[in-house]
Write an enzyme that holds these catalytic residues in place. Structure first.
Site, PDB file in Angstrom:
ATOM      1  N   GLU A 141      -4.357 -10.528  -7.282  1.00 34.17           N
ATOM      2  CA  GLU A 141      -4.518  -9.416  -6.328  1.00 34.17           C
ATOM      3  C   GLU A 141      -3.355  -8.438  -6.454  1.00 34.17           C
ATOM      4  O   GLU A 141      -2.353  -8.759  -7.094  1.00 34.17           O
ATOM      5  CB  GLU A 141      -4.582  -9.993  -4.913  1.00 34.17           C
ATOM      6  CG  GLU A 141      -3.265 -10.656  -4.505  1.00 34.17           C
ATOM      7  CD  GLU A 141      -3.351 -11.387  -3.174  1.00 34.17           C
ATOM      8  OE1 GLU A 141      -4.354 -12.088  -2.959  1.00 34.17           O
ATOM      9  OE2 GLU A 141      -2.418 -11.243  -2.377  1.00 34.17           O
ATOM     10  N   LYS A 144       0.023  -6.383  -5.835  1.00 36.57           N
ATOM     11  CA  LYS A 144       1.306  -6.607  -5.178  1.00 36.57           C
ATOM     12  C   LYS A 144       1.712  -5.296  -4.525  1.00 36.57           C
ATOM     13  O   LYS A 144       2.032  -4.316  -5.208  1.00 36.57           O
ATOM     14  CB  LYS A 144       2.370  -7.040  -6.184  1.00 36.57           C
ATOM     15  CG  LYS A 144       3.732  -7.296  -5.544  1.00 36.57           C
ATOM     16  CD  LYS A 144       4.731  -7.780  -6.584  1.00 36.57           C
ATOM     17  CE  LYS A 144       6.060  -8.218  -5.972  1.00 36.57           C
ATOM     18  NZ  LYS A 144       6.631  -7.336  -4.984  1.00 36.57           N
ATOM     19  N   ASP A 186       3.755  -2.490  -2.633  1.00 32.68           N
ATOM     20  CA  ASP A 186       5.167  -2.137  -2.632  1.00 32.68           C
ATOM     21  C   ASP A 186       5.557  -1.639  -1.239  1.00 32.68           C
ATOM     22  O   ASP A 186       5.516  -0.454  -0.948  1.00 32.68           O
ATOM     23  CB  ASP A 186       5.428  -1.056  -3.688  1.00 32.68           C
ATOM     24  CG  ASP A 186       6.901  -0.935  -3.993  1.00 32.68           C
ATOM     25  OD1 ASP A 186       7.691  -1.760  -3.492  1.00 32.68           O
ATOM     26  OD2 ASP A 186       7.274  -0.009  -4.743  1.00 32.68           O
ATOM     27  N   TYR A 216      -1.862 -11.304   3.919  1.00 33.04           N
ATOM     28  CA  TYR A 216      -2.108 -12.091   2.709  1.00 33.04           C
ATOM     29  C   TYR A 216      -1.639 -13.540   2.763  1.00 33.04           C
ATOM     30  O   TYR A 216      -1.757 -14.254   1.792  1.00 33.04           O
ATOM     31  CB  TYR A 216      -1.524 -11.410   1.472  1.00 33.04           C
ATOM     32  CG  TYR A 216      -0.070 -10.973   1.589  1.00 33.04           C
ATOM     33  CD1 TYR A 216       0.940 -11.879   1.873  1.00 33.04           C
ATOM     34  CD2 TYR A 216       0.270  -9.639   1.380  1.00 33.04           C
ATOM     35  CE1 TYR A 216       2.257 -11.478   1.967  1.00 33.04           C
ATOM     36  CE2 TYR A 216       1.591  -9.220   1.474  1.00 33.04           C
ATOM     37  CZ  TYR A 216       2.579 -10.148   1.767  1.00 33.04           C
ATOM     38  OH  TYR A 216       3.874  -9.742   1.864  1.00 33.04           O
ATOM     39  N   LYS A 266       5.078  -8.092 -12.574  1.00 32.62           N
ATOM     40  CA  LYS A 266       5.574  -6.733 -12.320  1.00 32.62           C
ATOM     41  C   LYS A 266       5.108  -5.765 -13.406  1.00 32.62           C
ATOM     42  O   LYS A 266       5.253  -6.043 -14.593  1.00 32.62           O
ATOM     43  CB  LYS A 266       7.109  -6.735 -12.294  1.00 32.62           C
ATOM     44  CG  LYS A 266       7.711  -7.467 -11.099  1.00 32.62           C
ATOM     45  CD  LYS A 266       7.697  -6.563  -9.874  1.00 32.62           C
ATOM     46  CE  LYS A 266       8.728  -6.973  -8.841  1.00 32.62           C
ATOM     47  NZ  LYS A 266      10.034  -6.422  -9.008  1.00 32.62           N
ATOM     48  N   CYS A 295      19.797  36.822 -18.165  1.00 30.49           N
ATOM     49  CA  CYS A 295      18.974  36.075 -19.108  1.00 30.49           C
ATOM     50  C   CYS A 295      19.856  35.457 -20.190  1.00 30.49           C
ATOM     51  O   CYS A 295      20.621  36.156 -20.835  1.00 30.49           O
ATOM     52  CB  CYS A 295      17.941  37.004 -19.749  1.00 30.49           C
ATOM     53  SG  CYS A 295      16.988  36.180 -21.042  1.00 30.49           S
ATOM     54  N   CYS A 299      18.917  37.321 -23.659  1.00 30.14           N
ATOM     55  CA  CYS A 299      19.168  38.733 -23.953  1.00 30.14           C
ATOM     56  C   CYS A 299      20.160  39.405 -23.019  1.00 30.14           C
ATOM     57  O   CYS A 299      20.515  40.566 -23.208  1.00 30.14           O
ATOM     58  CB  CYS A 299      17.856  39.514 -23.970  1.00 30.14           C
ATOM     59  SG  CYS A 299      17.111  39.667 -22.329  1.00 30.14           S
ATOM     60  N   CYS A 325      13.051  37.306 -16.574  1.00 29.91           N
ATOM     61  CA  CYS A 325      13.780  38.264 -17.387  1.00 29.91           C
ATOM     62  C   CYS A 325      12.819  39.430 -17.576  1.00 29.91           C
ATOM     63  O   CYS A 325      11.750  39.275 -18.162  1.00 29.91           O
ATOM     64  CB  CYS A 325      14.149  37.646 -18.728  1.00 29.91           C
ATOM     65  SG  CYS A 325      14.659  38.899 -19.920  1.00 29.91           S
ATOM     66  N   CYS A 327      13.352  40.788 -25.310  1.00 29.19           N
ATOM     67  CA  CYS A 327      14.062  39.512 -25.123  1.00 29.19           C
ATOM     68  C   CYS A 327      13.638  38.533 -26.225  1.00 29.19           C
ATOM     69  O   CYS A 327      12.471  38.145 -26.318  1.00 29.19           O
ATOM     70  CB  CYS A 327      13.740  38.933 -23.754  1.00 29.19           C
ATOM     71  SG  CYS A 327      14.423  37.285 -23.503  1.00 29.19           S
TER      72      CYS A 327
HETATM   73  S1  IVH Z   1       2.303 -13.503  -1.071  1.00 32.06           S
HETATM   74  C1  IVH Z   1       4.792 -17.207  -0.151  1.00 32.06           C
HETATM   75  N1  IVH Z   1       0.951 -11.398  -1.732  1.00 32.06           N
HETATM   76  O1  IVH Z   1       6.219  -9.286  -2.594  1.00 32.06           O
HETATM   77  C2  IVH Z   1       4.352 -15.997  -0.835  1.00 32.06           C
HETATM   78  N2  IVH Z   1       3.288 -11.168  -1.371  1.00 32.06           N
HETATM   79  O2  IVH Z   1       8.419  -9.853  -4.354  1.00 32.06           O
HETATM   80  C3  IVH Z   1       4.180 -14.902   0.106  1.00 32.06           C
HETATM   81  N3  IVH Z   1       4.105  -8.864  -1.630  1.00 32.06           N
HETATM   82  O3  IVH Z   1       7.998 -11.243  -0.326  1.00 32.06           O
HETATM   83  C4  IVH Z   1       3.956 -13.651  -0.557  1.00 32.06           C
HETATM   84  N4  IVH Z   1       2.157  -7.963  -2.096  1.00 32.06           N
HETATM   85  O4  IVH Z   1       6.752  -9.134   0.546  1.00 32.06           O
HETATM   86  C5  IVH Z   1       2.156 -11.890  -1.426  1.00 32.06           C
HETATM   87  N5  IVH Z   1      -0.389  -9.585  -2.290  1.00 32.06           N
HETATM   88  C6  IVH Z   1       0.811 -10.088  -1.985  1.00 32.06           C
HETATM   89  C7  IVH Z   1       1.958  -9.277  -1.919  1.00 32.06           C
HETATM   90  C8  IVH Z   1       3.192  -9.857  -1.615  1.00 32.06           C
HETATM   91  C9  IVH Z   1       3.446  -7.730  -1.915  1.00 32.06           C
HETATM   92  C10 IVH Z   1       5.553  -8.929  -1.413  1.00 32.06           C
HETATM   93  C11 IVH Z   1       6.027  -9.900  -0.370  1.00 32.06           C
HETATM   94  C12 IVH Z   1       6.961 -10.818  -1.102  1.00 32.06           C
HETATM   95  C13 IVH Z   1       7.398  -9.952  -2.220  1.00 32.06           C
HETATM   96  C14 IVH Z   1       7.979 -10.712  -3.373  1.00 32.06           C
END
Ligand code: IVH
Length: 691
Positions: free
Chosen positions: A112, A114, A116, A223, A314, A408, A411, A427, A433
């Site tokens: 899934e 991640k 930010d 999550y 990542k 410029c 020129c 210019c 120029c």
């Molecule tokens: S699960 C025990 N699922 O990424 C595991 N974390 O770099 C709990 N994060 O501390 C985390 N998206 O803040 C999980 N789909 C996702 C996430 C996620 C972002 C964050 C979370 C974690 C950090 C680690």
């Protein structure tokens, strides 16, 4: 202790990482990029592997977040510890993680996005929200309950069957669209824009006044579970079941979680998520892989910092830090003088970046960058790299302010605004120029203009510098003799050019090619000739429209403002720019000399086409089956008619195609006769008498 003493390096590194954790987590203003942080962390892991005796329970590799600091929020203990995640940066890392799970074949794994943002734990007692706590060091976080109550995706009361007690973990983010809207408003109010959605979300959640948090459209995606005392509600058996449960209670969960049963499927999903990265409503910086079976999760357990049953993959970073070494200015083909940053080359989103435009002096001031600054450089996918702003906290005092030159650089002419209030400086010496002349000549060779291979920046510069070509007017008069005076196009020793012996001093293969290509370019269609004149605001779209509507350079030149504006795709700004361009005698001379050299100034007409539409003004609207938009206009002009784009009482006929809208209505209202495509074809062939 020497510089290379591993223990000294280790201790320095621990301290450095702790400091960066503080700036990231407590200040919401990191000093280094995520990628740089990850690199420090990896170095620490490597040192610990070599020297296990260095490891203490306080090491960043053993802890989840910063050590506690006074932030103004009350402390709150998590019932179950919040964890971090280990990282994977490559396919090999992912496969190594799968191998560590053990077993003959891999267990089903959820992949899934991640998100930010920052993680949050929310507690419900008998279905009622009682607490919201940040991760902190994993054991104790900040009590931000009042702020959390303002987040619409955190229900105040759970729906359906509710457990006695539950801690729910998720990520709080600011959707990209809202982040951009906030920044637009800040800019309009003369405030500095925020750096990125993540830090803005973190800062917003940690406001002292919940009313301030409420102004930010934060969302949480749930999550994970922390503590769980179900009462009548059974604990979910899998990660996917957990998402269904969370969703049923009223949480937002990701709709991008995919259950994978083979490594190849995981890799495919990782690639899919990376490709979708910029079409998701939230910023994601990777993917999270989780063993689906929650009993299996328990069996695998955790280290003090992160679960073994999950890993974060990542993506390559899109935001990096680099040094702004200099700010220089470029004089473009229309005279616009653009400052740009010269940076220490840095890899971002798959390419190495050294330059990034800063647009104008106003932008430089707005971003507040100084020469010598560490800057945040962002390149999102295929988007042009952008200097986001300086990392003010790491300034040394040696940085210096940049000022826009008043003259410029090419020129020496005093720079000026085109009109009052313009942010761009230009210019005004367009005719003489050198930088503008070189850029205009190079542009003539561009693919979107006359498409002359060999005629690029280098060739244009050589032609101008050698004095052979004072400006573009003589471009199509160039001869072999002329090129013999341009070092770039001269052979320095005897050689064979396409099978023909040529002596040193004669023109090179490239020189010969340039002349051939220029000859061929003479018969490019009119719109390309128009583009290559570098008339401000007249790009390919406007050029095509003008060429289709008027058919010849003479007709465009003779057109009144009203006639120009009547062309679809030509507004008052373009019309004015075109009219003004032709008033300059040296511009007219370019057109005349090109025409004399055989450059096409009129689109080819079918000479045999009967002039059935002579004296008629016709508007076509909607889509026709047998003609493109420009094709209709060409047909009208080719048969002696006038192609207009707006319906008035002077319009003789309106050709109505599929999906026609307001123009057909206007015709009806004015009583202008309307034609079907079939009738239009008859009109073309036989004239109005046949209708
Ligand atoms: S699960 C025990 N699922 O990424 C595991 N974390 O770099 C709990 N994060 O501390 C985390 N998206 O803040 C999980 N789909 C996702 C996430 C996620 C972002 C964050 C979370 C974690 C950090 C680690």
């Amino acid at each position: 202790m020497s510089e290379t003493d591993p223990r000294a390096e280790y201790q320095a590194l621990v301290q450095e990482i702790e400091e960066h954790r503080f700036h990231y987590e407590a200040q919401d203003a990191p000093l280094i990029s995520d990628a740089e942080y990850d690199a420090l962390f990896r170095r620490l892991e490597a040192l610990e592997q070599e020297h296990p005796e260095f490891v203490t329970p306080e090491s960043p590799t053993q802890t989840v977040g910063r050590t506690r600091v006074e932030t103004g929020f009350a402390e709150a203990k998590h019932l179950v510890r919040m964890m971090s995640l280990d990282n994977a940066f490559s396919e090999a890392d992912v496969r190594a993680w799968l191998a560590r799970l053990g077993g003959e074949s891999m267990p089903p794994v959820v992949v899934e996005p991640k998100f930010d943002g920052l993680s949050l734990s929310v507690t419900y007692e008998d279905g009622v929200l009682t607490r919201g706590v940040t991760r902190g060091d994993g054991t104790t976080g900040e009590d931000v309950t009042a702020n959390v109550r303002t987040i619409v995706t955190v229900p105040h009361r759970l729906q359906g069957d509710v457990p006695r007690l539950v801690e729910i973990r998720g990520e709080v983010v600011l959707p990209v669209a809202d982040f951009e809207a906030i920044n637009e408003r800040r800019l309009a109010d003369g405030e500095a824009p925020y750096a990125n959605p993540r830090n803005t979300a973190a800062g917003s959640l940690r406001q002292k006044d919940p009313k301030e948090t409420a102004k930010r459209p934060l969302t949480m995606t749930a999550y994970a579970l922390g503590a769980f005392d179900g009462g009548d509600v059974a604990e979910p058996a899998t990660q996917m079941e957990l998402y269904a449960l969370l969703s049923g209670w009223g949480f937002q969960v990701t709709d991008r979680a995919l259950l994978c049963t083979a490594p190849e499927q995981i890799l495919e999903q990782l690639e899919g998520l990376e490709q979708a990265r910029h079409s998701l409503p939230f910023e994601i910086d990777g993917a999270v892989l989780k063993v689906d079976d929650r009993r299996e999760q328990q069996r695998l357990g955790s280290t003090s910092r992160a679960p073994r049953w999950a890993v974060a993959y990542k993506f390559p970073p899109e935001e990096v830090h680099t040094t702004l070494e200099d700010i220089r200015v470029d004089v473009g083909r229309t005279g616009r003088v653009t400052p740009y940053g010269v940076m220490t080359p840095v890899k971002v989103a798959g390419s190495t970046v050294t330059y990034a435009t800063l647009h104008n002096a106003y932008e430089v001031a707005r971003k507040g960058v100084l020469i010598g600054d560490t800057v945040v450089l962002r390149k999102a996918g295929d988007v042009i790299p952008e200097i986001v702003g300086p990392v003010v906290a790491v300034r040394t005092g040696d940085e210096r302010e940049w000022t826009m030159p008043a003259e410029c650089p090419s020129c020496g002419t005093a720079l000026a605004e085109q009109k009052e209030g313009d942010r761009d400086l230009r210019c005004p010496n367009a005719q003489f120029c050198p930088a503008q002349i070189v850029d205009r000549i190079a542009f003539i060779g561009a693919r979107g203009a006359l498409d002359v291979e060999v005629l690029g920046e280098k060739a244009a510069l050589a032609l101008v510098e050698s004095g052979v070509l004072p400006n573009e007017a003589g471009l199509f008069d160039l001869t072999e003799d002329d090129l013999r005076r341009v070092p770039l196009f001269v052979l320095d020793k005897d050689s064979k050019v396409r099978g023909v012996e040529r002596k040193a001093g004669d023109i090179s293969a490239n020189g010969a090619k340039l002349l051939e290509n220029l000859a061929a370019a003479r018969s490019q269609p009119l719109w390309r000739v128009l583009v290559s004149l570098s008339i401000r605001h007249v790009g390919p779209t406007a050029s095509r429209a003008l060429a289709a509507a008027f058919g010849s350079m003479d007709a465009i030149r003779a057109a009144s403002h009203d006639e120009l504006v009547a062309v679809d795709g030509v507004g008052p700004v373009i019309a004015e720019s075109v009219a003004e361009w032709f008033t300059m005698p040296w511009h007219a001379e370019i057109v005349e000399r090109w025409a004399a050299a055989g450059v096409r100034m009129e689109d080819e007409r079918d000479e045999t086409a009967p002039q059935t539409l002579a004296g008629l003004t016709i508007v076509a609207t909607g889509s026709l089956e047998g003609f493109t938009r420009d094709g209709v206009k060409e047909a009208i002009i080719g048969h002696g008619g006038k192609a207009a784009s707006s319906v008035s009482s002077k319009t003789d006929y309106v050709v109505v195609g599929a999906g026609a809208g307001s123009k057909a209505a206007k015709a009806e209202q004015l009583g202008v006769p309307m034609l079907t495509e079939e009738q239009f074809v008859t009109l073309l062939q036989e004239g109005p008498a046949a209708l």
